[in-house]
Design a protein around this motif. Structure first.
Motif, PDB file in Angstrom:
ATOM      1  N   SER A  84      -2.577   4.141  -3.104  1.00 56.70           N
ATOM      2  CA  SER A  84      -4.010   3.884  -2.947  1.00 56.70           C
ATOM      3  C   SER A  84      -4.347   2.619  -3.725  1.00 56.70           C
ATOM      4  N   GLU A  85      -5.300   1.841  -3.187  1.00 56.72           N
ATOM      5  CA  GLU A  85      -5.615   0.552  -3.801  1.00 56.72           C
ATOM      6  C   GLU A  85      -7.079   0.199  -3.560  1.00 56.72           C
TER       7      GLU A  85
ATOM      8  N   ALA B 143     -10.507   6.090   0.843  1.00 57.72           N
ATOM      9  CA  ALA B 143     -10.189   7.098  -0.165  1.00 57.72           C
ATOM     10  C   ALA B 143     -11.259   7.257  -1.238  1.00 57.72           C
ATOM     11  N   SER B 144     -12.327   6.453  -1.174  1.00 55.42           N
ATOM     12  CA  SER B 144     -13.392   6.580  -2.170  1.00 55.42           C
ATOM     13  C   SER B 144     -14.705   6.120  -1.560  1.00 55.42           C
TER      14      SER B 144
ATOM     15  N   LEU C 218       0.834  -1.209   0.000  1.00 58.35           N
ATOM     16  CA  LEU C 218       0.000   0.000   0.000  1.00 58.35           C
ATOM     17  C   LEU C 218       0.863   1.251   0.000  1.00 58.35           C
TER      18      LEU C 218
ATOM     19  N   ALA D 243      -4.258   3.542   7.383  1.00 52.37           N
ATOM     20  CA  ALA D 243      -4.707   3.971   6.063  1.00 52.37           C
ATOM     21  C   ALA D 243      -5.992   4.766   6.261  1.00 52.37           C
ATOM     22  N   GLU D 244      -6.577   5.198   5.160  1.00 51.93           N
ATOM     23  CA  GLU D 244      -7.868   5.868   5.235  1.00 51.93           C
ATOM     24  C   GLU D 244      -8.701   5.480   4.035  1.00 51.93           C
TER      25      GLU D 244
ATOM     26  N   ASP E  27     -11.728   2.258  -2.086  1.00 52.42           N
ATOM     27  CA  ASP E  27     -10.290   2.429  -2.226  1.00 52.42           C
ATOM     28  C   ASP E  27      -9.731   2.804  -0.864  1.00 52.42           C
ATOM     29  N   VAL E  28      -8.533   2.314  -0.586  1.00 52.66           N
ATOM     30  CA  VAL E  28      -7.855   2.581   0.675  1.00 52.66           C
ATOM     31  C   VAL E  28      -6.536   3.280   0.357  1.00 52.66           C
ATOM     32  N   ARG E  29      -6.252   4.375   1.086  1.00 56.20           N
ATOM     33  CA  ARG E  29      -5.051   5.185   0.863  1.00 56.20           C
ATOM     34  C   ARG E  29      -4.093   5.035   2.037  1.00 56.20           C
TER      35      ARG E  29
END
Length: 159
Positions: free
Chosen positions: A27-28, A71-72, A22, A68-69, A103-105
């Motif tokens: 972001s994934e 992201a979407s 990551l 992480a956070e 999505d996770v950032r």
């Protein structure tokens, strides 16, 4: 008034996708969740900016390895439509997708992991209802209260 930030713990096997992965990609999409309750958390409850504890499972030292956070907003998991994917679902259609993801950032790696053993030693502070340490819970996406988030991060070595 802005909506209240929520917190989550998301599990990944480091041989599939690790906190280092990551960090490298930034972001994934969190693909491959095939549990309805975990899907519902992502689809219905997660909001952009929510905090995520990145947890390595099925490894020598299971535990929290990073932050992480979200992201979407949630959207259909494309792997459900891909016949060659191990996450393909023949009952899912573009018109009626069954599986959703966010999505996770990457935010940061922990200086050292907070191991599952260390977490289990804090059941009094985390509460017996904390899903990660409750017997029989195998969800890959778990809600975490603000108090649990704060306490878990206070267990980071050197914090």
């Amino acid at each position: 008034m802005s909506p209240r930030k929520r917190y989550w713990l998301m599990k990944s096997e480091p041989t599939d996708f690790s906190i280092d992965d990551l960090q490298r990609v930034g972001s994934e999409p969190w693909t491959g969740v095939r549990n309805y309750q975990a899907r519902n958390f992502m689809r219905d409850d997660m909001k952009v900016g929510d905090g995520v504890l990145f947890y390595h499972s099925n490894c020598e030292v299971p535990g929290i390895y990073g932050i992480a956070e979200v992201a979407s907003a949630a959207y259909p998991d494309p792997t459900q439509f891909q016949k060659k994917s191990k996450y393909h679902d023949p009952k899912a259609t573009q018109e009626q997708p069954r599986w959703f993801l966010v999505d996770v950032r990457f935010v940061r790696k922990l200086d050292a992991p907070v191991s599952l053993d260390a977490i289990r030693g804090h059941v009094d502070a985390l509460g017996e209802d904390f899903a990660l340490i409750r017997k029989g819970t195998r969800l890959s996406v778990l809600p975490v209260t603000a108090a649990q988030w704060k306490h878990l991060l206070s267990l980071e070595p050197g914090s």
